[in-house]
Design an enzyme around this catalytic site. Sequence first.
Site, PDB file in Angstrom:
ATOM      1  CG  HIS A 259     -21.296  26.419 -30.091  1.00 13.19           C
ATOM      2  ND1 HIS A 259     -19.933  25.919 -30.746  1.00 13.19           N
ATOM      3  CD2 HIS A 259     -21.530  25.754 -29.048  1.00 13.19           C
ATOM      4  CE1 HIS A 259     -20.751  23.769 -30.429  1.00 13.19           C
ATOM      5  NE2 HIS A 259     -21.338  24.105 -29.284  1.00 13.19           N
TER       6      HIS A 259
ATOM      7  CG  ASP B   4     -18.833  26.088 -33.800  1.00 13.54           C
ATOM      8  OD1 ASP B   4     -19.421  24.486 -33.623  1.00 13.54           O
ATOM      9  OD2 ASP B   4     -18.685  27.019 -33.179  1.00 13.54           O
TER      10      ASP B   4
END
Length: 469
Positions: A19, A125
């Site tokens: 990520h 995120d």
Amino acid sequence: MAASSPPHVVIFPFMAQGHTLPLLDISKALSFRGLKVTIITTPLNAPFIHSKVSDHISSISVSVIPFPIVPDLPQGCENTANLPSVSLDILASFITATKNMKQHFEALLKEMVETGSRPICVISDFFLYWTLDTCRSFNIPRVVSHGMGVLPMLILKHNSDPCKTSSEFDVIELPSLTLPFTLNGSDLPVCDPDDPFTRVILEVEEADKNSWGVIVNSFQELEGEYVTALEGLYYKEARAWCVGSVLLYDYIQEQSRASDGKSQSCGPYIEWLDKQEGTSVVIYVSFGTQARLSNEQMDEIAYGLEMAGQRFIWVVGSSGMWVPDEGWMRRVEGRGLVVRDWVDQRSILAHPKVGGFVSHCGWNSVLESLSMGVPLLAWPIEAEQPLNAKFVAMGLKAGLMVSEERVKTIDRHVICDGVKELMESEKGKSARERARELGTMAWNAVKKGGSSDEKLDELINRLIDIKRD
């Protein structure tokens, strides 16, 4: 604040390598355009991030806030790579724990606003769903990042009842969505409506849909036909901005600085590759930082690679407890390299000696491989990886499936046949040619005037206009 001060963007990655890396690439892409970037992370993740952005200290800074201590997690566990198991319950606890960082996040944004460095947006995120409320309280747009491509994201969101029980062989039809492959029950993540992870995901999804926009590590030529459908699943006319392949922005800058245009990465594995004769003769094998394969499966991979007779680099990674037998090591010596340390995967895939990639098909690995013109032997393990694998092999035709059956352990003969087919057959040759075509498209997309280059400029200008209003 002086009128000439550059626009400021805050980037908040989830604490997992897969990520974090694309958001670091986006940080660099923004800094190349003259923007100021602040990356928010935790103490134990900060050194890795510093190492990746150290060449941009004039425009990219790192702000560190503490990771909470919670009973369900071992002390000092600040990254999913350090979780004691790969269970979804543990991951749910980790995601939930990040919510305790909200107060520190708010304090940081408050300080930025008060000191005249108000961000034009926060790129967050999607697992950090709680950042939406904070962004709203400061009237700062939240742009969400998934680390997935447009199509897999669309399928997961379009599947309106993810917890509906279905056989792995069931064909799943999604209303008004035409797919380039047959979608089966086994292609979607297992879902239990009563487990903690599902409850977390429902919160994540609600915050996601209410975000100002979504930034996607993909490009128009790869997935543009699905963008409008994805945008239709968001609220308030949110846009999806395809700005990838984001790793290539840095490569273009490197090439402009280096007269020979070659990557500056080095290491024992690059030296080993340099010594191999021919081009596209080595197959690279890696399953990412999260996958943990059984010793039995590792043995099957080892013997499958031996039987295939191809030169290979195999990154063992998190399956580090596995030890091959000495006879196998002797037999593959010289034509196979087993690596247990972290590698710069991008430099391996960019090497002209590499002609194939046995991959779990995480989206980062898919884009890295295709951007370098390397076809994949797709071996999905979890999450949205089966969707990525089918898209690569059946939609893009830039790879092959190691097996279309989802079995606990894939046999060495299946592995051998898959490797040989990718590296030696006409099918493999066709996949390699297609991967190279897509690689050229990826590079053109991020060059000046390319589709991703223009989308990134458009996103920045839109956010600057909002701040002015």
